[in-house]
Every structure is written in structure tokens, then in C-alpha cells.
Design an enzyme around this catalytic site. Structure first.
Site, mmCIF file in Angstrom:
data_model
loop_
_atom_site.group_PDB
_atom_site.id
_atom_site.type_symbol
_atom_site.label_atom_id
_atom_site.label_comp_id
_atom_site.label_asym_id
_atom_site.label_seq_id
_atom_site.Cartn_x
_atom_site.Cartn_y
_atom_site.Cartn_z
ATOM 1 N N ARG A 127 0.812 -1.221 0.000
ATOM 2 C CA ARG A 127 0.000 0.000 0.000
ATOM 3 C C ARG A 127 0.848 1.275 0.000
ATOM 4 O O ARG A 127 0.317 2.369 -0.187
ATOM 5 C CB ARG A 127 -0.957 -0.006 1.196
ATOM 6 C CG ARG A 127 -2.045 -1.073 1.093
ATOM 7 C CD ARG A 127 -3.004 -1.059 2.266
ATOM 8 N NE ARG A 127 -2.339 -1.365 3.524
ATOM 9 C CZ ARG A 127 -2.073 -0.479 4.482
ATOM 10 N NH1 ARG A 127 -2.440 0.778 4.340
ATOM 11 N NH2 ARG A 127 -1.461 -0.847 5.589
ATOM 12 N N HIS B 280 15.324 15.029 -0.476
ATOM 13 C CA HIS B 280 14.259 14.032 -0.491
ATOM 14 C C HIS B 280 12.962 14.624 0.058
ATOM 15 O O HIS B 280 12.957 15.690 0.672
ATOM 16 C CB HIS B 280 14.644 12.807 0.351
ATOM 17 C CG HIS B 280 15.626 11.901 -0.333
ATOM 18 N ND1 HIS B 280 16.982 12.167 -0.375
ATOM 19 C CD2 HIS B 280 15.452 10.738 -1.001
ATOM 20 C CE1 HIS B 280 17.599 11.190 -1.033
ATOM 21 N NE2 HIS B 280 16.691 10.315 -1.427
ATOM 22 N N LYS C 213 10.774 11.114 4.543
ATOM 23 C CA LYS C 213 11.902 10.187 4.649
ATOM 24 C C LYS C 213 12.404 10.153 6.080
ATOM 25 O O LYS C 213 12.559 11.199 6.722
ATOM 26 C CB LYS C 213 13.021 10.614 3.691
ATOM 27 C CG LYS C 213 14.199 9.644 3.650
ATOM 28 C CD LYS C 213 15.157 9.995 2.524
ATOM 29 C CE LYS C 213 16.368 9.072 2.499
ATOM 30 N NZ LYS C 213 15.997 7.648 2.352
#
EC number: 1.17.1.8
Length: 267
Positions: A13, A156, A160
Site C-alpha cells: 500500500r 528528499h 523520509k
């Protein structure tokens, strides 16, 4: 025709997990045997929103999953904590892990390598599966023979968990093969805000940026008298990582040890 490779995907998912499920579904010699998810135990993945027609079982317990589905390969793109458990359990059940989770400790990597070699099966753990990112790291290692002053900026998305990124650390390790440790910048420089100069890796500085809207980006900046060289890679979506996942799944079937970093299997 290549032999069919039976695969379990962990974290279906998640954003990366969804891409991995799609990759397996669309690759001729890959077959999805099941998925590992933190919920939906006992259901079919097709009963979960967004996976219409994907009639494979969902497990929360990795051992039960591997015992019942008997896959050849585990693709894990989850978190360091879950990824370590999944990888160790996979190896214990003679399943070859392909792992894109970063944040493993050196001790964990040593333990997993020992286990892979005891079992005589392959395991690939890669900080980055984007082929362009691997080339960026290789080119940076080449450049470091000629440019000894270098800083790394990695950028990023703000969800993260680890900083600096596994890719930036791996890049610094590769550069360090060609570059003696040296302190960069002015010898009397002083940070007026702690951390302003970034993390220190053998004198190299690594800077981490976390912002919404980003995916995965890194630039390696080399400086010398009168010139600079910048090597940059950008991933604009998570599909960019799937070519490396595909290569890793096919490659791990022929390995008998743990390989860390995709650059080790790409010429």
C-alpha cells in the site's frame, strides 16, 4: 522463455510498494505469490482499494507468508525496522531478498550477509534502485581521482526517515576509495549555527534537504582551482526505481551472498 520467478512484495500500500506490485504484474516472467502488509491479514489484495483483480493473499506475519506461498524472492521497500525483520526471516526461509530500505546498521548488514552465505542464497540491499543514480555514484568515484574537494547535497521528500540518505553515504564511501581523508574548508572556520556545514564523512560534507514535493535527488559538487564539476541525478517519480528492482530480482537468483549497492551488479 525464462523460468517464472515467484515474488512476495512487502508494503504493497506504500508508494514504492504499489509500483513494485505493478512491476511484478507487468513483467512476463514474474508472478506475485502474496504480499506482506501490517494489516488486512487473511484478505485478498484485490479486496484492498486500488488493487482490483490482484487476487493474492495478504499476510502480516512474514514467516507464515513464506511458509505458505513459498516464493523465490522478497521485494521489500518498507522501513529499516520492518525491512530488517522481513529480510532476516526471508533468508531463514530460503527466500532471496531484494531490499530498497536504507538505514540498516553495519552490524545488521554483517549478520544478514553471514546468514545469506550460510544458506547459500543471494540477497541484494540497495540504497537506490534508479539506474541513473547508480551511474551518478560511479561517475563521482571516477571524478574523485582528480578532484579531492567534494560536497554532497541530497534532497528528499519530507516523509523520509533517515538522514543523510543511504545513497549519499554510499556515494561518499565510493569516493573514499579514491580519495585520502582530508579536512575541507578553512582551517579556522566556525559554525555559527550548529550543523550548517552538514555531516562530516572523512572530511567530505553531506547536506540533507527535506521538503514536500521532492522525490529523490542528489548532486555531488567537486571544486578545484578555477573550476567546479557537478554531477546530479533526479528521480521525478517512483517508477524511476523499478528498472533497478527488475534487474535485482533477476540477478539475485544467481547469487550466493549479500550484495550491498546496485553498482556492484551493473557494469
Amino acid at each position: 522463455m525464462n523460468e517464472m520467478i515467484q515474488i512476495v512484495v512487502a508494503g504493497p500500500r506504500g508508494r514504492m510498494g504499489k509500483e513494485a506490485v505493478k512491476l511484478v504484474q507487468e513483467t512476463e516472467n514474474f508472478k506475485l505469490a502474496g504480499v506482506l502488509d501490517r494489516k488486512n491479514e487473511g484478505r485478498l489484495l484485490s479486496e484492498v482499494e486500488g488493487f482490483s483483480g490482484v487476487d493474492v493473499p495478504v499476510f502480516t506475519d512474514p514467516a507464515a507468508c513464506f511458509q505458505q506461498t513459498k516464493p523465490d524472492v522478497l521485494i521489500d521497500l518498507t522501513t529499516p525496522e520492518k525491512g530488517y525483520i522481513h529480510t532476516k526471516t526471508a533468508l531463514e526461509h530460503n527466500v532471496r531478498p531484494v531490499v530498497g530500505t536504507t538505514g540498516f546498521t553495519a552490524e545488521q548488514l554483517d549478520e544478514l550477509k553471514d546468514l545469506a552465505e550460510q544458506k547459500g542464497i543471494g540477497c541484494i540491499i540497495a540504497p537506490n534502485f534508479a539506474v541513473g543514480a547508480i551511474l551518478m555514484m560511479k561517475f563521482s568515484e571516477m571524478a574523485s581521482k582528480y578532484f579531492k574537494n567534494v560536497e554532497i547535497i541530497e534532497l528528499h521528500h519530507d516523509q523520509k526517515l533517515d538522514a543523510p540518505s543511504g545513497t549519499s553515504i554510499k556515494t561518499a564511501e565510493m569516493i573514499a576509495r579514491q580519495r585520502k581523508e582530508k579536512k575541507q574548508g578553512h582551517e579556522n572556520e566556525k559554525e555559527t549555527i550548529q550543523g550548517a556545514r552538514g555531516g562530516d564523512f572523512e572530511g567530505m560534507r553531506i547536506h540533507s534537504v527535506r521538503l514536500p514535493g521532492l522525490i529523490a535527488h542528489q548532486e555531488v559538487i567537486f571544486g578545484a582551482d578555477g573550476q567546479s564539476l557537478t554531477i546530479r541525478h533526479d528521480s521525478y517519480n517512483r517508477a524511476s526505481f523499478m528498472s533497478g528492482v527488475k534487474v535485482s530480482v533477476e540477478t539475485v537468483m544467481g547469487l550466493d551472498t549479500l550484495v550491498y549497492g546496485l553498482e556492484s551488479i551493473i557494469d
